[in-house]
Write a protein that holds these residues in place. Structure first.
Motif, PDB file in Angstrom:
ATOM      1  N   SER A   1      -5.102   3.221  -1.609  1.00 18.89           N
ATOM      2  CA  SER A   1      -5.740   2.655  -0.426  1.00 18.89           C
ATOM      3  C   SER A   1      -5.673   1.132  -0.495  1.00 18.89           C
ATOM      4  O   SER A   1      -5.468   0.542  -1.566  1.00 18.89           O
ATOM      5  CB  SER A   1      -7.198   3.097  -0.339  1.00 18.89           C
ATOM      6  OG  SER A   1      -7.962   2.497  -1.378  1.00 18.89           O
ATOM      7  N   ARG A   2      -5.874   0.501   0.648  1.00 18.20           N
ATOM      8  CA  ARG A   2      -5.867  -0.961   0.678  1.00 18.20           C
ATOM      9  C   ARG A   2      -6.976  -1.522  -0.212  1.00 18.20           C
ATOM     10  O   ARG A   2      -6.772  -2.525  -0.905  1.00 18.20           O
ATOM     11  CB  ARG A   2      -6.013  -1.450   2.116  1.00 18.20           C
ATOM     12  CG  ARG A   2      -5.891  -2.960   2.249  1.00 18.20           C
ATOM     13  CD  ARG A   2      -5.659  -3.389   3.668  1.00 18.20           C
ATOM     14  NE  ARG A   2      -5.479  -4.831   3.750  1.00 18.20           N
ATOM     15  CZ  ARG A   2      -4.643  -5.427   4.577  1.00 18.20           C
ATOM     16  NH1 ARG A   2      -3.873  -4.692   5.372  1.00 18.20           N
ATOM     17  NH2 ARG A   2      -4.555  -6.742   4.616  1.00 18.20           N
ATOM     18  N   ARG A   3      -8.134  -0.892  -0.207  1.00 20.36           N
ATOM     19  CA  ARG A   3      -9.233  -1.388  -1.034  1.00 20.36           C
ATOM     20  C   ARG A   3      -8.892  -1.280  -2.522  1.00 20.36           C
ATOM     21  O   ARG A   3      -9.188  -2.193  -3.301  1.00 20.36           O
ATOM     22  CB  ARG A   3     -10.493  -0.593  -0.717  1.00 20.36           C
ATOM     23  CG  ARG A   3     -11.730  -1.121  -1.416  1.00 20.36           C
ATOM     24  CD  ARG A   3     -12.981  -0.424  -0.914  1.00 20.36           C
ATOM     25  NE  ARG A   3     -14.172  -0.948  -1.553  1.00 20.36           N
ATOM     26  CZ  ARG A   3     -15.401  -0.538  -1.282  1.00 20.36           C
ATOM     27  NH1 ARG A   3     -15.587   0.420  -0.376  1.00 20.36           N
ATOM     28  NH2 ARG A   3     -16.440  -1.054  -1.906  1.00 20.36           N
ATOM     29  N   THR A   4      -8.284  -0.165  -2.921  1.00 17.53           N
ATOM     30  CA  THR A   4      -7.881  -0.015  -4.321  1.00 17.53           C
ATOM     31  C   THR A   4      -6.823  -1.039  -4.685  1.00 17.53           C
ATOM     32  O   THR A   4      -6.836  -1.616  -5.790  1.00 17.53           O
ATOM     33  CB  THR A   4      -7.340   1.405  -4.575  1.00 17.53           C
ATOM     34  OG1 THR A   4      -8.390   2.345  -4.356  1.00 17.53           O
ATOM     35  CG2 THR A   4      -6.822   1.551  -5.995  1.00 17.53           C
TER      36      THR A   4
ATOM     37  N   VAL B   1       0.833  -1.203   0.000  1.00 21.54           N
ATOM     38  CA  VAL B   1       0.000   0.000   0.000  1.00 21.54           C
ATOM     39  C   VAL B   1       0.865   1.251   0.000  1.00 21.54           C
ATOM     40  O   VAL B   1       0.646   2.196  -0.776  1.00 21.54           O
ATOM     41  CB  VAL B   1      -0.944  -0.005   1.225  1.00 21.54           C
ATOM     42  CG1 VAL B   1      -1.611   1.365   1.395  1.00 21.54           C
ATOM     43  CG2 VAL B   1      -2.005  -1.092   1.078  1.00 21.54           C
TER      44      VAL B   1
END
Length: 294
Positions: free
Chosen positions: A201-204, A195
């Motif tokens: 972001s972690r989600r991305t 990251v």
């Protein structure tokens, strides 16, 4: 534009391989181009297994069909244009007398030349003619079948085709390249490190990994750790696995668990197997994977 050609000696009596380095316009997207020639007696198969890797396409120029499967599954006869998505399991390969070509797609190559999420074909082997993900590369089958007696000319034609083939630049290409390089860095051992390096972001990061790499960031880190260890072992004159372990392994038992998960066998079982296909391409393929680092 011509391919830079490196011809490897035959390291197994039944298998020869020619390795072609593609030009600079293509090297970010594809691995080297491989032409294999297999000579085997009637009814005899040349058997090997391939460690986890990125997606790849395989074209039968002539000869008998191959039988390929994920390790531990029943081998199935494959189509002249066979493709596999990214893998986290070894592939079982069984070949009869034939000539065939193989080309791998790096994650950024997937982002340009494939038509669907990599996660949709991860750990899957398909008929490339019938699967939309590989449609842009299907014309290569006709190229390899046009003149199988001239592999150098065929390699140049494939390179010319790839340079002119329609491709679409992903809006996430810079991030895909950054993630690929971060995975190859032995200093990065956890998702937070990815990251920070990629700057998303972690989600991305999860979405990028699934769409273009085929797996979660955590699994990709595990796979890369394993491949670095395998690459170091194959280059070493020391037959002791413990001296080849990546620094992120807690101990040898930790590595053996990963080896079983990725290869379906123990390290000692793998070493005892003949590797007529892979022994001549271990160094360049694992280097492309980033396994030369560390």
């Amino acid at each position: 534009m011509g391919a830079s050609i490196s011809t490897m000696p035959e390291l197994h009596e039944a298998v020869g391989v020619r390795i072609y380095s593609l030009g600079s316009r293509l090297q970010d997207y594809f691995t080297a181009l491989y032409c294999f020639s297999v000579e085997a007696a009637d009814g005899v198969e040349v058997v090997d297994c391939h460690y986890p890797d990125w997606a790849a396409v395989h074209f039968l120029a002539g000869g008998e069909p191959h039988r390929v499967s994920l390790w531990g599954e029943t081998p199935q006869e494959r189509a002249p244009f066979t493709a596999n998505g990214p893998t986290s399991r070894a592939l079982s390969v069984r070949l009869r007398s034939s000539q065939f070509w193989s080309l791998g797609l790096n994650p950024v190559g997937w982002s340009r030349y494939a038509e669907s999420p990599a996660s949709g074909v991860a750990n899957t082997i398909v008929d490339g003619q019938d699967h939309a993900a590989f449609a842009r590369l299907a014309p290569i089958l006709e190229i390899v079948r046009e003149n199988p007696g001239d592999p150098d000319g065929t390699a140049r034609q494939i390179e010319d085709f790839l340079c002119t083939a329609r491709s679409t630049r992903s809006p996430h290409e810079v991030q895909v390249i950054a993630l690929h390089e971060a995975l190859r860095d032995p200093a990065i051992g956890d998702v937070e490190g990815l990251v920070d390096r990629v700057g998303v972001s972690r989600r991305t990061l999860e979405r990028l990994a699934s769409r273009y790499f085929g797996f979660s960031p955590k699994l990709l880190l595990r796979r890369q750790r394993f491949l670095r260890s395998l690459g170091k072992y194959t280059r070493s004159s020391d037959s002791n696995w413990s001296t080849s372990l990546d620094g992120h392994y807690v101990d040898q038992a930790h590595f053996v668990r990963d080896f079983r998960a990725f290869m379906g066998m123990t390290p000692s079982e793998y070493v005892q197997m003949p590797h007529p296909l892979l022994e001549s391409i271990f160094t360049p393929r694992l280097a492309e994977q980033g396994a030369h680092q560390g």
